[in-house]
Motif scaffolding. Structure first.
Motif, PDB file in Angstrom:
ATOM      1  N   LEU A  57      31.481  35.343  16.716  1.00 39.27           N
ATOM      2  CA  LEU A  57      32.657  36.053  17.217  1.00 39.27           C
ATOM      3  C   LEU A  57      33.958  35.412  16.739  1.00 39.27           C
ATOM      4  O   LEU A  57      34.921  36.104  16.428  1.00 39.27           O
ATOM      5  CB  LEU A  57      32.646  36.091  18.746  1.00 39.27           C
ATOM      6  N   ILE A  58      33.994  34.097  16.681  1.00 39.00           N
ATOM      7  CA  ILE A  58      35.223  33.408  16.322  1.00 39.00           C
ATOM      8  C   ILE A  58      35.466  33.436  14.815  1.00 39.00           C
ATOM      9  O   ILE A  58      36.610  33.591  14.370  1.00 39.00           O
ATOM     10  CB  ILE A  58      35.186  31.953  16.840  1.00 39.00           C
ATOM     11  N   LEU A  59      34.429  33.315  13.996  1.00 43.10           N
ATOM     12  CA  LEU A  59      34.612  33.191  12.552  1.00 43.10           C
ATOM     13  C   LEU A  59      34.369  34.477  11.771  1.00 43.10           C
ATOM     14  O   LEU A  59      35.117  34.795  10.844  1.00 43.10           O
ATOM     15  CB  LEU A  59      33.678  32.098  12.011  1.00 43.10           C
ATOM     16  N   VAL A  60      33.350  35.228  12.105  1.00 47.99           N
ATOM     17  CA  VAL A  60      32.939  36.352  11.262  1.00 47.99           C
ATOM     18  C   VAL A  60      33.632  37.657  11.646  1.00 47.99           C
ATOM     19  O   VAL A  60      34.040  38.419  10.765  1.00 47.99           O
ATOM     20  CB  VAL A  60      31.402  36.507  11.285  1.00 47.99           C
ATOM     21  N   VAL A  61      33.801  37.926  12.911  1.00 45.72           N
ATOM     22  CA  VAL A  61      34.397  39.199  13.336  1.00 45.72           C
ATOM     23  C   VAL A  61      35.832  39.363  12.809  1.00 45.72           C
ATOM     24  O   VAL A  61      36.170  40.426  12.281  1.00 45.72           O
ATOM     25  CB  VAL A  61      34.308  39.365  14.869  1.00 45.72           C
ATOM     26  N   PRO A  62      36.699  38.340  12.899  1.00 47.54           N
ATOM     27  CA  PRO A  62      38.033  38.516  12.312  1.00 47.54           C
ATOM     28  C   PRO A  62      37.992  38.760  10.798  1.00 47.54           C
ATOM     29  O   PRO A  62      38.797  39.534  10.275  1.00 47.54           O
ATOM     30  CB  PRO A  62      38.736  37.184  12.618  1.00 47.54           C
ATOM     31  N   LEU A  63      37.044  38.134  10.115  1.00 46.09           N
ATOM     32  CA  LEU A  63      36.902  38.371   8.677  1.00 46.09           C
ATOM     33  C   LEU A  63      36.517  39.824   8.401  1.00 46.09           C
ATOM     34  O   LEU A  63      37.071  40.460   7.500  1.00 46.09           O
ATOM     35  CB  LEU A  63      35.847  37.421   8.103  1.00 46.09           C
ATOM     36  N   ILE A  64      35.613  40.359   9.175  1.00 50.47           N
ATOM     37  CA  ILE A  64      35.199  41.760   9.004  1.00 50.47           C
ATOM     38  C   ILE A  64      36.379  42.694   9.267  1.00 50.47           C
ATOM     39  O   ILE A  64      36.601  43.663   8.529  1.00 50.47           O
ATOM     40  CB  ILE A  64      34.004  42.078   9.933  1.00 50.47           C
ATOM     41  N   ILE A  65      37.154  42.411  10.307  1.00 54.61           N
ATOM     42  CA  ILE A  65      38.310  43.250  10.630  1.00 54.61           C
ATOM     43  C   ILE A  65      39.329  43.205   9.494  1.00 54.61           C
ATOM     44  O   ILE A  65      39.875  44.242   9.086  1.00 54.61           O
ATOM     45  CB  ILE A  65      38.936  42.806  11.968  1.00 54.61           C
ATOM     46  N   GLU A  66      39.586  42.017   8.956  1.00 53.00           N
ATOM     47  CA  GLU A  66      40.555  41.883   7.861  1.00 53.00           C
ATOM     48  C   GLU A  66      40.076  42.594   6.600  1.00 53.00           C
ATOM     49  O   GLU A  66      40.865  43.238   5.902  1.00 53.00           O
ATOM     50  CB  GLU A  66      40.810  40.401   7.571  1.00 53.00           C
ATOM     51  N   MET A  67      38.795  42.512   6.311  1.00 56.95           N
ATOM     52  CA  MET A  67      38.260  43.210   5.141  1.00 56.95           C
ATOM     53  C   MET A  67      38.381  44.721   5.318  1.00 56.95           C
ATOM     54  O   MET A  67      38.672  45.438   4.352  1.00 56.95           O
ATOM     55  CB  MET A  67      36.805  42.803   4.908  1.00 56.95           C
TER      56      MET A  67
END
Length: 94
Positions: A57-67
Motif C-alpha cells: 500500500l505504501i510503495l506500490v499503490v502510489p506508483l500505480i496511480i502515478e503511472m
C-alpha cells in the motif's frame, strides 16, 4: 443385571487401559506439539502478510496511480494534437 454391570466393568477397564497406554500418551503429546507449531506458524504468517500488505500500500499503490495519471496525460496530449491538426509524432526513422 449382574451381567450388565460386569460388562460395564470390562468396558471401563479396557477404556482406562487404552487411555493410559504409552502410545496414546505419545499420540496426544504429538498432537499437542503439532497444534502449538501450527498456531505459531499461523501467527507468524499473519504478521508477514500484514507487513507485505502495508508495504504494498505504501510503495506500490502510489506508483500505480502515478503511472495511470501519466497515461491519461499522454492520451489527452495525443487527443489535443489530433484535434488541432498537428501531426502525431512518428517513430524516428533509421
Amino acid at each position: 443385571m449382574a451381567a450388565k454391570s460386569s460388562s460395564e466393568g470390562v468396558l471401563s477397564r479396557i477404556s482406562s487401559t487404552v487411555s493410559e497406554s504409552p502410545i496414546v500418551y505419545k499420540g496426544k503429546r504429538a498432537a499437542s506439539d503439532a497444534g502449538f507449531v501450527v498456531k505459531k506458524l499461523l501467527k507468524s504468517t499473519g504478521k508477514a502478510a500484514w507487513i507485505a500488505g502495508t508495504t504494498f500500500l505504501i510503495l506500490v499503490v502510489p506508483l500505480i496511480i502515478e503511472m495511470d495519471r501519466e497515461a491519461q496525460l499522454n492520451d489527452l496530449e495525443l487527443q489535443q494534437a489530433s484535434l488541432l491538426g498537428t501531426p502525431t509524432p512518428a517513430a524516428p526513422q533509421k
